[in-house]
Design a protein around this motif. Structure first.
Motif, PDB file in Angstrom:
ATOM      1  N   SER A 170      31.986  24.128  55.627  1.00  0.00           N
ATOM      2  CA  SER A 170      32.608  24.770  56.529  1.00  0.00           C
ATOM      3  C   SER A 170      33.779  25.537  55.125  1.00  0.00           C
ATOM      4  O   SER A 170      33.874  24.838  53.602  1.00  0.00           O
ATOM      5  CB  SER A 170      34.482  24.057  57.312  1.00  0.00           C
ATOM      6  N   ASP A 171      34.510  26.782  54.841  1.00  0.00           N
ATOM      7  CA  ASP A 171      35.183  26.668  54.391  1.00  0.00           C
ATOM      8  C   ASP A 171      37.044  25.962  54.193  1.00  0.00           C
ATOM      9  O   ASP A 171      37.478  25.618  53.171  1.00  0.00           O
ATOM     10  CB  ASP A 171      35.787  28.193  53.957  1.00  0.00           C
ATOM     11  N   LYS A 172      37.665  25.734  55.719  1.00  0.00           N
ATOM     12  CA  LYS A 172      38.125  24.543  55.877  1.00  0.00           C
ATOM     13  C   LYS A 172      38.472  23.684  55.487  1.00  0.00           C
ATOM     14  O   LYS A 172      37.517  23.115  55.641  1.00  0.00           O
ATOM     15  CB  LYS A 172      39.196  25.301  57.158  1.00  0.00           C
ATOM     16  N   ASN A 198      36.164  18.425  62.669  1.00  0.00           N
ATOM     17  CA  ASN A 198      34.791  19.521  62.864  1.00  0.00           C
ATOM     18  C   ASN A 198      34.926  20.452  63.997  1.00  0.00           C
ATOM     19  O   ASN A 198      34.658  20.683  63.514  1.00  0.00           O
ATOM     20  CB  ASN A 198      33.727  18.396  62.770  1.00  0.00           C
ATOM     21  N   GLY A 201      36.963  23.104  62.825  1.00  0.00           N
ATOM     22  CA  GLY A 201      36.388  23.671  62.639  1.00  0.00           C
ATOM     23  C   GLY A 201      36.541  23.462  60.395  1.00  0.00           C
ATOM     24  O   GLY A 201      36.753  24.299  60.041  1.00  0.00           O
ATOM     25  N   TYR A 202      36.999  21.584  60.972  1.00  0.00           N
ATOM     26  CA  TYR A 202      37.037  21.649  59.468  1.00  0.00           C
ATOM     27  C   TYR A 202      35.940  20.513  58.887  1.00  0.00           C
ATOM     28  O   TYR A 202      35.695  20.205  59.807  1.00  0.00           O
ATOM     29  CB  TYR A 202      38.130  21.082  59.411  1.00  0.00           C
ATOM     30  N   GLU A 203      35.897  20.843  57.586  1.00  0.00           N
ATOM     31  CA  GLU A 203      35.108  19.970  56.941  1.00  0.00           C
ATOM     32  C   GLU A 203      35.797  18.623  55.943  1.00  0.00           C
ATOM     33  O   GLU A 203      36.603  18.917  55.277  1.00  0.00           O
ATOM     34  CB  GLU A 203      34.302  20.387  55.907  1.00  0.00           C
TER      35      GLU A 203
END
Length: 408
Positions: A170-172, A198, A201-203
């Motif tokens: 993810s880019d976030k 996750n 939407g976050y890595e």
């Protein structure tokens, strides 16, 4: 003379003692003073005695009673950093007096954990040894409360478990600060955090150059060593800040130390700048929710939870973000215990001479939990959970565990 840029003198905690009005608000809100009549009160240790800067060869006799719960700070109408001043005075005392073996052990949990994890089956033997040590009274002889169970080491660290997790790219991104407890004792909490992020939407990134936040060092008077930890952690936080990536913690004592106490204790501008890039896990999720970006695709959890709010969360002044997020879980009900400090205060309750005080402070919470018609108890602080488990024989969990299980 240090070349470090310091924050403005009027903002530094060390000078706030001059604002003390001797109004006794700190004393009336101090849980230790209510439990131990021999404690003369938080304002007499540093705001009063500390103004003399040890001009005489004496020290306030109740210097070691303060648990650093920070109830006094929150109560002070003049903004005096009472507990921080007490910790500075404690550090000054130990610059001229030796530490006990007990304090050395309680202050250096990370050091011991690293050594044990470097030895094959080291943690297994350590857990067995702690059980034997308790039964034989060895901990009591060292000044550690033998009635307590010492926290067990996990068979693998969070750092090891993290490498096994297959995350979506993810880019976030966020950097997770696990702290000692999650890394060495409760890695499942860190795994739950990764799952939650996750799902939103976050890595999650892990910076293994971080070390212990230094809270156990501060409260046992190892301030110079805590400063070294602070400098290392601040440099890492600022590195990630430059990348635009926030640092998030699940332990409220860690997040308080990283974002606020470094600055209060040491007064360096870099520490203030770094603190602006540190978030509590549920604080971060609440921010996502406010922006309409929180993932509400959550299974129903038809349970009632009693929530003990840690003192070190209250001190951060961010409310109760876990309660806000739990409102997004279908069927979940949360009630605040709302009875004050649990009495554990990090390693304070592990000290043999403070055990009875610790348990007396916790009595209201224990009674509240036993009387509550709740399906479970939740709390963000690892040592609060230890105290709850010890005092009620219940099994409290971190709220991030409940959320992780609820996600579809």
């Amino acid at each position: 003379m240090s070349d470090k840029q310091m924050i403005e003198e009027e903002e530094r905690a060390i000078y706030t003692g001059d604002h003390c009005l001797s109004c006794t608000s700190c004393m009336s809100n101090c849980p230790v003073m209510a439990a131990a009549k021999e404690y003369r009160g938080p304002k007499l240790v540093a705001p009063a005695h500390g103004r003399m800067h040890f001009s005489e060869d004496d020290t306030e006799l109740s210097l070691d009673f303060c648990s650093n719960c920070k109830s006094c700070d929150r109560a002070c109408p003049s903004g005096v950093a009472v507990s921080t001043l007490n910790m500075l005075q404690r550090a000054e005392y130990y610059r001229h007096h030796p530490h006990s073996q007990r304090d050395d052990m309680l202050a250096h949990g990370e050091r011991m954990a690293k050594r044990l994890n470097a030895i094959p089956l080291g943690t297994t033997f350590a857990n067995f040894g702690m059980s034997i040590g308790k039964s034989l009274g060895i901990f009591d002889s060292m000044g550690i409360a033998g009635k307590r169970d010492m926290p067990k080491y996990a068979s693998s660290t969070f750092a090891q478990e993290f490498k096994k997790i297959q995350q979506p790219k993810s880019d976030k991104k966020v950097v997770f600060y696990p702290g000692c407890s999650i890394n060495y004792n409760e890695p499942h909490i860190g795994v739950a955090f990764v799952k939650v992020m996750n799902k939103n939407g976050y890595e999650v990134l892990l910076d293994e150059q971080f070390n212990c936040c230094g809270s156990p060092l501060v409260v046992t008077g190892y301030l110079d060593e805590a400063h070294e930890h602070a400098e290392n952690n601040v440099s890492r936080i600022l590195y990630w800040k430059q990348q635009g990536i926030p640092v998030v913690a699940c332990c409220t004592s860690c997040s308080l130390m990283l974002r606020q106490e470094y600055e209060e204790l040491f007064g360096e501008q870099a520490m203030k700048d770094a603190g602006e890039n540190v978030y509590d896990a549920f604080e971060f999720l609440e921010m996502l929710d406010a922006e309409g970006k929180f993932n509400t695709n959550i299974n129903a959890v038809n349970q009632r939870f009693l929530y003990h709010v840690p003192c070190h969360l209250k001190t951060q002044g961010i409310g109760t973000p876990a309660v806000s997020i739990f409102r997004r879980i279908p069927g979940a009900k949360v009630e605040l215990a709302d009875v004050g400090c649990c009495g554990m205060s990090g390693n304070y309750g592990f000290k043999k001479d403070k055990y009875d005080i610790s348990m007396k402070i916790g009595e209201k919470l224990f009674s509240r939990i036993k009387a509550a018609a709740a399906d479970g108890v939740i709390c963000d602080c690892p040592t609060c959970r230890m105290q709850i488990r010890h005092g009620t024989q219940t099994d409290p969990v971190h709220p991030i565990e409940v959320l992780a299980k609820a996600y579809k």
